[in-house]
Design a protein around this motif. Sequence first.
Motif, mmCIF file in Angstrom:
data_model
loop_
_atom_site.group_PDB
_atom_site.id
_atom_site.type_symbol
_atom_site.label_atom_id
_atom_site.label_comp_id
_atom_site.label_asym_id
_atom_site.label_seq_id
_atom_site.Cartn_x
_atom_site.Cartn_y
_atom_site.Cartn_z
ATOM 1 N N LEU A 280 0.582 -1.258 0.111
ATOM 2 C CA LEU A 280 -0.158 -0.252 0.010
ATOM 3 C C LEU A 280 0.579 1.250 0.681
ATOM 4 C CD1 LEU A 280 -2.996 -0.914 2.462
ATOM 5 C CD2 LEU A 280 -3.000 -0.956 -0.132
ATOM 6 N N ASN A 281 1.588 1.138 -1.159
ATOM 7 C CA ASN A 281 2.616 2.859 -1.217
ATOM 8 C C ASN A 281 2.039 3.632 -2.642
ATOM 9 O OD1 ASN A 281 2.761 1.117 -3.651
ATOM 10 N ND2 ASN A 281 4.973 0.638 -3.502
ATOM 11 N N TRP A 282 2.601 4.247 -3.121
ATOM 12 C CA TRP A 282 2.832 5.308 -3.751
ATOM 13 C C TRP A 282 1.375 4.720 -4.655
ATOM 14 C CZ3 TRP A 282 3.956 6.056 -8.752
ATOM 15 C CH2 TRP A 282 5.231 4.924 -9.307
ATOM 16 N N LEU A 283 2.098 3.504 -5.464
ATOM 17 C CA LEU A 283 1.204 2.717 -6.596
ATOM 18 C C LEU A 283 -0.847 2.556 -6.367
ATOM 19 C CD1 LEU A 283 4.013 0.941 -7.753
ATOM 20 C CD2 LEU A 283 2.811 1.770 -9.229
ATOM 21 N N LEU A 284 -0.763 2.201 -4.696
ATOM 22 C CA LEU A 284 -1.616 1.974 -4.297
ATOM 23 C C LEU A 284 -2.528 3.333 -3.521
ATOM 24 C CD1 LEU A 284 -2.055 -1.595 -3.856
ATOM 25 C CD2 LEU A 284 -3.204 -0.202 -5.305
ATOM 26 N N HIS A 285 -1.708 4.562 -3.791
ATOM 27 C CA HIS A 285 -2.151 6.060 -2.381
ATOM 28 C C HIS A 285 -2.136 5.546 -1.403
ATOM 29 C CE1 HIS A 285 -3.596 6.153 -7.163
ATOM 30 N NE2 HIS A 285 -4.102 5.974 -6.945
ATOM 31 N N THR A 412 -1.224 -10.945 -21.155
ATOM 32 C CA THR A 412 -2.495 -11.960 -21.431
ATOM 33 C C THR A 412 -1.510 -13.211 -20.089
ATOM 34 O OG1 THR A 412 -1.959 -12.958 -23.067
ATOM 35 C CG2 THR A 412 -3.617 -11.567 -23.544
ATOM 36 N N GLU A 413 -0.393 -13.032 -20.262
ATOM 37 C CA GLU A 413 -0.047 -14.259 -19.982
ATOM 38 C C GLU A 413 0.829 -13.835 -18.183
ATOM 39 O OE1 GLU A 413 1.968 -16.582 -22.267
ATOM 40 O OE2 GLU A 413 0.469 -16.323 -23.320
ATOM 41 N N PRO A 414 1.140 -14.759 -17.391
ATOM 42 C CA PRO A 414 1.539 -13.720 -16.479
ATOM 43 C C PRO A 414 3.392 -13.377 -16.383
ATOM 44 C CG PRO A 414 1.081 -16.025 -15.987
ATOM 45 C CD PRO A 414 0.743 -15.978 -17.171
ATOM 46 N N ARG A 415 3.965 -12.586 -16.014
ATOM 47 C CA ARG A 415 5.707 -12.171 -15.911
ATOM 48 C C ARG A 415 5.872 -11.795 -17.198
ATOM 49 N NH1 ARG A 415 4.017 -15.535 -12.199
ATOM 50 N NH2 ARG A 415 4.722 -17.553 -14.064
ATOM 51 N N THR A 416 4.874 -10.932 -17.946
ATOM 52 C CA THR A 416 5.159 -10.770 -18.956
ATOM 53 C C THR A 416 5.038 -9.476 -19.299
ATOM 54 O OG1 THR A 416 2.754 -10.895 -20.508
ATOM 55 C CG2 THR A 416 4.109 -12.815 -20.453
ATOM 56 N N ARG A 417 5.579 -8.466 -18.475
ATOM 57 C CA ARG A 417 5.462 -7.125 -18.597
ATOM 58 C C ARG A 417 6.713 -6.559 -16.989
ATOM 59 N NH1 ARG A 417 3.421 -2.129 -20.008
ATOM 60 N NH2 ARG A 417 3.460 -0.405 -17.429
ATOM 61 N N LEU A 418 7.508 -5.486 -17.428
ATOM 62 C CA LEU A 418 8.797 -5.868 -16.664
ATOM 63 C C LEU A 418 8.366 -3.611 -17.485
ATOM 64 C CD1 LEU A 418 11.092 -8.035 -17.901
ATOM 65 C CD2 LEU A 418 9.670 -7.994 -15.656
ATOM 66 N N ASP A 419 8.351 -3.173 -16.006
ATOM 67 C CA ASP A 419 8.154 -1.439 -16.071
ATOM 68 C C ASP A 419 9.125 -0.988 -15.199
ATOM 69 O OD1 ASP A 419 7.043 -0.777 -14.781
ATOM 70 O OD2 ASP A 419 4.350 -0.891 -15.065
ATOM 71 N N ALA A 420 8.817 0.885 -14.790
ATOM 72 C CA ALA A 420 9.850 1.289 -13.751
ATOM 73 C C ALA A 420 9.805 0.588 -12.711
ATOM 74 C CB ALA A 420 9.703 2.893 -14.480
ATOM 75 N N GLY A 421 8.422 0.171 -12.861
ATOM 76 C CA GLY A 421 8.562 -0.605 -10.844
ATOM 77 C C GLY A 421 8.380 0.454 -9.744
ATOM 78 N N THR A 422 8.599 -0.364 -8.540
ATOM 79 C CA THR A 422 8.145 0.063 -7.106
ATOM 80 C C THR A 422 8.987 1.894 -7.309
ATOM 81 O OG1 THR A 422 8.301 -1.358 -6.023
ATOM 82 C CG2 THR A 422 8.384 0.243 -5.041
#
Length: 566
Positions: A280-285, A412-422
Amino acid sequence: MGEQLIDGNVLAAKALAKFGVLHMFGVVGIPVTSLATRAVSLGVRFFAFHNEQSAGYAASAYGYLTGRPGVLLTVSGPGCVHGLAGLSNAMANAWPVIMISGSCDQKDFGRGDFQELDQIEAVRPFSKLSVKAKDIREIPSCVAQVLDRAISGRPGGCYLDLPSDVLHQKVTESEAEKLLLEAEKERRREEIPRVQSSKIEEAVSLLKHAERPLIVFGKGAAYARAEGALRKLVESTGIPFLPTPMGKGLLPDSHELAATAARSLVIGKCDVALVVGARLNWLLHFGEPPKWSKDVKFILVDVSEEEIELRKPHLGLVGDAKEVLEIINREIKDDPFCLGKSHPWVEAISNKAKENVSKMEVQLAKEIVPFNFLTPMRIIRDAILAYGSPAPIVVSEGANTMDVGRSVLIQTEPRTRLDAGTWGTMGVGLGYCIAASVASPDRLVVAVEGDSGFGFSAIEVETLVRYQLPVVVIVFNNGGVYGGDRRSPEEVDGPFKDDPAPTSFVPNAGYHALIEAFGGKGYLVGTPQELKSALSETFSARKPAVINVIIDPYAGAESGRLQHKN
């Protein structure tokens, strides 16, 4: 003739190979070149990078994608400092990584030796555990310790310091084997506590009696391979779900209970939220009003007790995400409940999502040339979906590019997105691409990068070509950070007013030519047909390529706000 002697480089390489390390990332030099070479001869594949930052980002993403610690090897001093980028990124994202750095001779420390630095002190804020092998005989045990600690409890970064003099010390082969066996025997992982059954009953009761329940999941659930248990929970109870950006794909974005397109509504109105493997950090306000209702009851599932103590949810379940969800599913099976499609909450979300999606589709359907962000993103989305399964891994970074991509691209499938993250780290792109390709060799990797994000690690396109990795890098080239010169007239003043704006790059830069310098394929595109043709060619070739997509420099003005529109 006496028994053969081996040095610290060989012993460290033997320990890594024996304890299950399959891949390493790094930059070699004094005093670790021999360590890398020896590891390769023992069956550890080494990926040599141009800088330790990118190698560290690769190691961190590898840890996430495989569940095994990513290993980063650096030289001493500045190598260690550059490597801190990867180590700290791993800690922020709770991904398992080990950074191994050479260091100066112990006897010369404090006298200004070559690349001298108190590395144990430097890594302290960024690591769960840091150890120094002060003698060759300590190497196997030190290697085992950092490998085990990185994946214990909440995953994170660990550091191993190998002084130059220790790497040059020698032991007999038989003593080395004995040391390796002893270290293997002493290996242990912290046990994750089993969640109490009374708490599971309470969680199920809260979900069952909620009027507007919601399941939120993040990359912690992805790391735990919780997708099967999650799908079962969602589909048996009919509770809508909201993934965090990197949780996307654990259940398909196209699922009828996906609430991503109605994010503001579900966050603002839900009365019970089961949050799995997401903080429950900035990504989830922060889980607080005004975004969330002040009366919402959080059930927080996390591997870390400290996290639950920090957030103080209505109910905390400490444990492995997959295991906890499986126990919840078993508990529900004895007394099932399901909201159903006509449930007012499910219907309200479905209607809002459809409304927002159709608004977005109207924008996406327009063929705007010169390109805005939406037209090329829609073409890329369609090409990735048409590619089928195994779905490509999408790597995304940039300001406008990542924001738009998060809304438009479909996982559509697990672990198929990587981005700038936390941590919102820019510059991760090429490192993540290489890690994704190594961790999932059967998948194509498609990076969708802003020109600024790409610039941090652009030289690693040479690494793609050298190892012939199936990576297609798409650069959204709008001439700068956010796009070109964004100054108001009154800001263009002072003695350097004729300099380019702090946000500007060379307009229409030839990023595609960069990979061509190393023998890869480059494409310059500015129309829908050119982009479709480049994607079709590169997706079927599965060879390193850069597609330079020219975007209108003024198109990015509003895109940073996209995520607030729903």
